[in-house]
Design a protein around this motif. Structure first.
Motif, PDB file in Angstrom:
ATOM      1  N   VAL A 198      76.401  49.793  28.356  1.00  0.00           N
ATOM      2  CA  VAL A 198      76.099  50.320  29.690  1.00  0.00           C
ATOM      3  C   VAL A 198      75.696  49.167  30.609  1.00  0.00           C
ATOM      4  O   VAL A 198      76.148  49.060  31.758  1.00  0.00           O
ATOM      5  CB  VAL A 198      74.973  51.380  29.600  1.00  0.00           C
ATOM      6  N   LEU A 199      74.867  48.249  30.089  1.00  0.00           N
ATOM      7  CA  LEU A 199      74.423  47.116  30.902  1.00  0.00           C
ATOM      8  C   LEU A 199      75.553  46.120  31.142  1.00  0.00           C
ATOM      9  O   LEU A 199      75.684  45.574  32.243  1.00  0.00           O
ATOM     10  CB  LEU A 199      73.237  46.420  30.222  1.00  0.00           C
ATOM     11  N   ALA A 200      76.382  45.910  30.106  1.00  0.00           N
ATOM     12  CA  ALA A 200      77.509  44.979  30.271  1.00  0.00           C
ATOM     13  C   ALA A 200      78.477  45.505  31.312  1.00  0.00           C
ATOM     14  O   ALA A 200      78.967  44.756  32.165  1.00  0.00           O
ATOM     15  CB  ALA A 200      78.230  44.790  28.934  1.00  0.00           C
ATOM     16  N   GLU A 201      78.693  46.828  31.256  1.00  0.00           N
ATOM     17  CA  GLU A 201      79.585  47.446  32.234  1.00  0.00           C
ATOM     18  C   GLU A 201      79.019  47.246  33.643  1.00  0.00           C
ATOM     19  O   GLU A 201      79.752  46.918  34.580  1.00  0.00           O
ATOM     20  CB  GLU A 201      79.745  48.930  31.893  1.00  0.00           C
ATOM     21  N   ALA A 202      77.675  47.389  33.774  1.00  0.00           N
ATOM     22  CA  ALA A 202      77.039  47.172  35.076  1.00  0.00           C
ATOM     23  C   ALA A 202      77.260  45.746  35.546  1.00  0.00           C
ATOM     24  O   ALA A 202      77.612  45.509  36.706  1.00  0.00           O
ATOM     25  CB  ALA A 202      75.540  47.469  34.962  1.00  0.00           C
ATOM     26  N   LEU A 230      76.766  50.293  37.939  1.00  0.00           N
ATOM     27  CA  LEU A 230      77.163  49.755  39.247  1.00  0.00           C
ATOM     28  C   LEU A 230      76.077  50.029  40.286  1.00  0.00           C
ATOM     29  O   LEU A 230      75.734  49.161  41.089  1.00  0.00           O
ATOM     30  CB  LEU A 230      78.485  50.400  39.671  1.00  0.00           C
ATOM     31  N   ASP A 231      75.503  51.230  40.243  1.00  0.00           N
ATOM     32  CA  ASP A 231      74.459  51.580  41.208  1.00  0.00           C
ATOM     33  C   ASP A 231      73.206  50.740  41.017  1.00  0.00           C
ATOM     34  O   ASP A 231      72.590  50.291  41.990  1.00  0.00           O
ATOM     35  CB  ASP A 231      74.104  53.075  41.099  1.00  0.00           C
ATOM     36  N   VAL A 232      72.831  50.520  39.739  1.00  0.00           N
ATOM     37  CA  VAL A 232      71.673  49.663  39.481  1.00  0.00           C
ATOM     38  C   VAL A 232      71.949  48.274  40.030  1.00  0.00           C
ATOM     39  O   VAL A 232      71.117  47.660  40.701  1.00  0.00           O
ATOM     40  CB  VAL A 232      71.367  49.597  37.965  1.00  0.00           C
ATOM     41  N   ALA A 233      73.153  47.783  39.772  1.00  0.00           N
ATOM     42  CA  ALA A 233      73.493  46.431  40.178  1.00  0.00           C
ATOM     43  C   ALA A 233      73.489  46.276  41.697  1.00  0.00           C
ATOM     44  O   ALA A 233      72.915  45.329  42.238  1.00  0.00           O
ATOM     45  CB  ALA A 233      74.859  46.058  39.601  1.00  0.00           C
TER      46      ALA A 233
END
Lengths: 311, 325
Positions: free
Chosen positions: A225-229, A247-250
């Motif tokens: 999930v984090l890598a995808e972000a 993406l939203d977190v990023a």
């Protein structure tokens, strides 16, 4: 297991369900998983807004319980006035799909390679493990950029790319566990009894890999999930207007000091998913181990009796 | 016409590579078993005794075709099995079974007792699934003295002795001609040891199978064996009928071993003189020429340091390898 008739299968399933309910944390975890899956699946019906709808007059609106918030945007809005709640509901689809598919594919590749290397040993082992070493030493992000550059960004690409860069850890774990299991007397006994290699692997070795693999894949799920972000943040992953929690977190990171809710709510969604999967997986781990399962059963029984005595 | 021996082993040698060879250096080998010869008749128990590292477990594994032999030949009921592989070997496994040393790790913790005992029947195609084998499994568990409700439970709910009984039931499932028992009681309490040894004897009388009984405990071996083979440093130094070994041991190592067994009578025990082996045990990776026991033997002569003593017959069925006795 095989000693009972098929007619009892149904009853066993309900008793398994009851066993899950009696374990409160696991039941909560399972309920949360169901809730999250239902909410994201039916996001288009539940979400109050289109996640891509911009409303520039209501930019960076805070959540409802803070001064200036309104019931219209319960969890506030982002820098373009898009509804955070709707974005979380919709974003879950991509995040969960990528996380799940990648974990399953990477797990499958890793288990096959690990079993092959660990069971056959010798030259096959050396060659496969050197491949793993090369892959591990190669910077993952570089490989991702390379593959994305060739086949173009998108969700399928993300799944392929993340699987290709994450299977090694499973392979290493499986290989080392298989090598030590092959030395255990009951595996030796199985071979001497005359079991074919397939039976030795699937009946005697693979079930003992469940606990470490469950734990590892949950940790890896978070990683993915984090890598995808991270990849989406670089602009190579999920492409807007498609959305994901990562993406939203990023993107929300830029507004952290003036609008914390942009990072906090998708972050909470990720954390909650991982937590509930963890609680449930812990129960699965105990349930697949006969000794642990009987211990849990005895504990429950003792607790129930104590409650019965005190009341 | 006499039956061929259930198992006969001729000059069996097993060596393990200790260090892999490189371009400059040839690989070094450790000879764990060196030119071992013995035979087991149908219905007979051969006790194989020796200290740790004497190669007795390796003999058992080689006989089971679990480790590869470097030289020598193994015959099972007159048929050579030294190089047997693949499907014929798998079929052969049905006729010779192993009982392992540690009952706590030799049963798969994730399988029910019924599935464990039925597994040999299943993999050799005698039954299609465990429920078909239920009666057979019940009979086997009854034979080894397990409680009637055992088949649905998991190994962890049983004691060491009971688990060993399950291991024996599994080995018996296919009615083998030979059971290699690798220290089957050394992990158990003394009282439980007696039960398991007696069980093995009972089964032998009922089914007429042969045992290769590997142990380091002389009193257990004395109880169960018809003949006893003593191993030292990979070689058999003496084979004799049970009572001959205890009454008239020939080899100095056998005498040393026997003197270490206490006698349950304080008066006699006090008058006994314990033979203490001298020197260092032999280095198996680099053994000297001649007798393997020379470094610890009080009677070693120049001849012992040059030529290995052959196993010579001393009385009927009693052979020993020593120049001096």
């Amino acid at each position: 297991m095989t000693d009972q008739g098929i007619s009892q299968t149904g009853r066993r399933r309900t008793s398994l369900f009851r066993e899950l309910l009696s374990d409160t944390p696991a039941a909560i975890g399972a309920a949360l998983i169901v809730l999250i899956v239902v909410l994201t699946l039916f996001a288009p019906l539940i979400a109050p807004f289109d996640p891509a709808d911009q409303n520039l007059t209501a930019r960076l609106a805070p959540p409802v319980w803070i001064d200036g918030g309104s019931w219209q945007h319960v969890l506030g809005t982002d820098s373009l006035g898009r509804d955070v709640l709707s974005r979380i509901l919709h974003g879950g689809q991509v995040t969960l799909l990528i996380g799940l598919c990648t974990t399953v594919i990477a797990l499958a590749i890793g288990v096959v390679i690990g079993l092959w290397a660990g069971y056959c040993g010798g030259r096959a082992d050396s060659i496969l493990m050197r491949i793993v070493d090369i892959q591990v030493s190669f910077p993952g992000i570089l490989l991702i950029l390379l593959i994305v550059g060739v086949i173009g960004p998108g969700m399928m690409t993300m799944i392929i790319v993340l699987s290709v860069t994450n299977w090694m850890v499973y392979a290493r774990l499986v290989r080392s566990t298989v090598m030590s299991l092959r030395q255990t007397p009951y595996v030796e006994a199985a071979e001497l009894v005359g079991c074919r290699p397939a039976r030795v692997i699937f009946v005697h070795i693979l079930p003992n890999l469940i606990p470490p693999l469950l734990t590892l894949s949950i940790l890896e799920f978070t990683n993915i999930v984090l890598a995808e972000a991270a990849v989406s943040f670089l602009g190579f992953g999920v492409q807007p207007p498609a959305i994901s929690w990562g993406l939203d977190v990023a993107t929300g990171r830029d507004y952290l000091f003036i609008a914390w809710w942009l990072v906090a709510f998708p972050g909470i969604a990720i954390a909650l998913t991982v937590l509930s999967v963890n609680l449930f997986a812990n129960w699965v781990r105990v349930t697949t181990d006969p000794q642990e399962r009987e211990r849990r059963f005895a504990r429950d029984l003792a607790a129930r009796q104590r409650r019965g005595l005190s009341s | 016409m006499t039956l061929p021996p259930t198992l006969s082993v001729e000059n069996l040698t097993v060596s393990y590579p200790v260090r892999a060879g490189t371009f400059w250096r040839p690989p070094t080998f450790l000879t764990a078993v060196d030119e071992v010869t013995f035979a087991i008749a149908p219905g007979e128990t051969l006790g194989l005794v020796g200290e740790s590292g004497s190669g007795k477990t390796t003999v058992g594994r080689a006989v089971m075709r679990r480790v590869n032999t470097s030289a020598g030949r193994i015959f099972f009921r007159g048929e050579e099995i030294t190089q047997m592989e693949g499907e014929p070997l798998r079929k052969l496994r049905a006729r010779m079974q192993l009982v392992l040393q540690d009952p706590y790790t030799s049963l798969n913790p994730r399988m029910r007792i019924a599935d464990i005992v039925a597994e040999p029947l299943l993999v050799h195609g005698r039954v299609k699934n465990t429920s078909e084998a239920r009666d057979h499994v019940r009979a086997l568990l009854d034979l080894v003295g397990m409680p009637a409700d055992a088949h649905l439970r998991y190994p962890h709910s049983f004691s060491g002795g009971q688990r060993q009984r399950v291991g024996i039931a599994r080995a018996l499932a296919l009615e083998p001609d030979l059971i290699v028992a690798d220290e089957p009681v050394s992990a158990l309490d003394v009282s439980v040891q007696a039960q398991v040894v007696n069980l093995l004897q009972d089964i032998q009388q009922r089914m007429g199978l042969s045992y290769l009984f590997i142990a380091h405990d002389l009193s257990v071996v004395r109880h169960i064996s018809h003949r006893i083979a003593i191993m030292y440093a990979g070689r058999i130094v003496e084979i004799a009928p049970r009572e001959r070994v205890f009454a008239a041991p020939v080899h100095p190592y056998t005498k040393t071993l026997l003197s270490a067994v206490p006698i349950p009578d304080p008066k006699i025990q006090r008058t006994r003189k314990r033979l203490i082996p001298l020197g260092e045990p032999v280095d198996l990776a680099n053994p000297p020429p001649g007798c393997r026991f020379q470094t610890r033997c009080a009677f070693a002569t120049d001849q012992c340091r040059v030529t290995s003593p052959p196993l010579l017959e001393r009385s009927k069925g009693h052979v020993a390898a020593c120049w001096n006795f």
